[in-house]
Each structure stands twice: as C-alpha cells, then as structure tokens.
Design a protein around this motif. Structure first.
Motif, short mmCIF file in Angstrom:
data_model
loop_
_atom_site.label_atom_id
_atom_site.label_comp_id
_atom_site.label_asym_id
_atom_site.label_seq_id
_atom_site.Cartn_x
_atom_site.Cartn_y
_atom_site.Cartn_z
N GLY A 190 -27.62 67.50 60.61
CA GLY A 190 -28.58 68.42 61.22
C GLY A 190 -27.91 69.30 62.26
O GLY A 190 -26.86 68.96 62.80
N LEU A 192 -29.09 72.12 65.52
CA LEU A 192 -30.20 72.67 66.30
C LEU A 192 -30.19 74.19 66.24
O LEU A 192 -29.22 74.83 66.66
N SER A 197 -36.71 75.65 65.08
CA SER A 197 -37.34 74.37 65.37
C SER A 197 -36.78 73.80 66.66
O SER A 197 -35.64 74.10 67.06
N SER A 198 -37.56 72.93 67.30
CA SER A 198 -37.10 72.24 68.51
C SER A 198 -36.27 71.01 68.15
O SER A 198 -35.69 70.37 69.02
N LYS A 199 -36.23 70.67 66.86
CA LYS A 199 -35.45 69.54 66.37
C LYS A 199 -34.34 70.04 65.45
O LYS A 199 -34.44 71.14 64.91
N PRO A 200 -33.30 69.22 65.25
CA PRO A 200 -32.24 69.63 64.33
C PRO A 200 -32.80 69.89 62.93
O PRO A 200 -33.67 69.16 62.45
N PRO A 234 -32.98 62.00 60.53
CA PRO A 234 -34.06 62.55 61.33
C PRO A 234 -33.99 64.07 61.34
O PRO A 234 -33.90 64.68 62.38
N ASN A 236 -35.55 67.77 60.71
CA ASN A 236 -36.84 68.44 60.63
C ASN A 236 -36.88 69.23 59.33
O ASN A 236 -36.65 70.43 59.29
#
Length: 248
Positions: A190, A192, A197-200, A234, A236
């Motif tokens: 992932g 950023l 997105s605020s997530k990777p 994890p 996004n």
C-alpha cells in the motif's frame, strides 16, 4: 455574459430542474454565481464496460450521474470541482471514438461523445470554464492526477507479471498509481495518496519499487500515449470497484 445569466430567472429555473431530476439524494446545486452551461449524455468508460451517463457542465463544477429515466430522473450524483480538472484528448481506437480524459487528483476517467463536433464543444467549454476559474482565483493548475483505470476487459492476465490468469476465482485488482490491471500477489503493498484516501491504497510492486527509490516520475500511468496506442492486507481497496456502483 455569465454574470448576467447567473442572476437570470431562466438559469435558476434550469438548475432547479437538474436538482429535481436528481432528487433528495443529491447535493443542492443552486448557489449564487453558478451558471448551467450545458448538458448531455456521454459514454463513460467504467471498470466493467462503457456506460451512458448524464453530464451537466456548470461554470464551476462538472456533475454526472446514472440515467434512470432520461430527462426525468438520475441517481448517484458525482460533483467534480472544475478548478481541479485537466482534460486530454484520446485517439480514436476501434468502436471507441470522440473521447477524452477527465483527470482530477481524486479520480480520473475516460468519456466519449457521439460525434467529433460534440467532443470539440465539450472540451472547449470545459477548458474555458477551468481557465476562467483559475484566472479569477489566481491558483495554478493541478499537476497531479489519479490514474485512469484500464478496463477489466483489456487484461486476461496480470499486466505486470504476465503470468497469473484472471478467472472467476482469481480476481483483478487495479494499481492506484498507474491504473494497470494486476493480480493480488503483484499488488500486496500500500501507498498513502492523501488526495485519494486517508488510508494506504493498493499499488503494484512495480510502482512501489519506483516510489521506494524516489523515481516516482518513472511510474507512468496506463493511459499514456504509448499505452493507448498499444492496447487492443489492510489496503483501502474500495472492493476494487468504482464507487459509483458495484460494476463500474
């Protein structure tokens, strides 16, 4: 000209009609100074297949949605601030003609008009609106855009390793940096990207390695001139579907 239209009854009425067609699920569109420039149906290149979408061009935003009943009802409203938009013409390829890219920091995609004249009018009006907005605000054009995704149909095997074949079980994924269709093992990392997105978000190993070495410029988006001419954890992942609906 636009200043006169902004305060006209006719403009207010036209924007009100657009709001009514979208219904309560859509965001209000009537604000001081906003002018409806034009509207029409364009074919949007979605993840699964090209689909007709209704587009509305205002002097400050571009709005589009799914067609439920033509001229009467639309849903899944999307609003794009024009000051973040860059457009690039696409060369005609097969059945896909009269197209251009609409690129923004959060999302980019290809659309196609019915005729060359329509394409020219849309592009000219969009460019004029963007130029006017940037001139008034004093802002500079955005130079970083989200990748345009390659449609699923263009890849039967992973576009990076060229080994993994896609099946109903082995699913396709999209790199958020280059837009290539890739397999799971080739896109486990992932990265950023705050504009998306605020997530990777999911990116392919190729782009990740380039970014890790600081060579981000070498990570070319799939919809570059060279690619368009050659195409016949994890994270996004947004389920790897376009947010518009389950099949985009």
């Amino acid at each position: 000209m636009l200043d006169r239209l902004a305060n006209s009854e006719a403009n207010t009425r036209r924007i009100g009609i657009v709001e009514n067609c979208v219904g309560a699920a859509g965001q209000p569109l009537t604000i001081p100074g906003r002018v409806l420039i034009g509207e029409g149906v364009l074919t949007k290149l979605c993840r699964k297949k090209p689909k007709a979408r209704q587009f509305f061009l205002f002097n400050d935003i571009l709005v589009y949605g799914n067609i439920v009943i033509q001229k009467k009802k639309y849903n899944k409203q999307h609003i794009i601030p024009l000051e973040n938009v860059t457009i690039d013409s696409i060369k005609d390829e097969g059945d896909l003609r009269n197209g251009w890219l609409i690129k923004t920091p959060t999302k980019s995609f290809a659309v196609y008009a019915a005729t060359a004249t329509e394409k020219s009018e849309w592009m000219n009006h969009i460019n004029k609106c963007v130029t006017d907005l940037l001139s008034k605000s004093g802002k500079t054009p955005v130079n970083e855009h989200a990748a345009v995704w390659v449609p699923d149909s263009e890849a039967t095997v992973c576009m990076r390793c060229q080994k993994v074949k896609f099946t109903p079980v082995t699913r396709r994924h999209h790199c958020r940096k280059c837009g290539f269709v890739v397999c799971g093992p080739c896109s486990e990392k992932g990265f950023l990207q705050p504009s998306q997105s605020s997530k990777p978000v999911r990116i392919c190993d190729f782009c990740y390695d380039l970014i890790s070495t600081g060579d981000m410029a070498a990570c070319q988006p799939a919809w570059s001139d060279s690619y368009s001419q050659s195409v016949k954890s994890p994270l996004n992942d947004v389920s790897d579907d376009d947010e518009e609906d389950s099949s985009d």
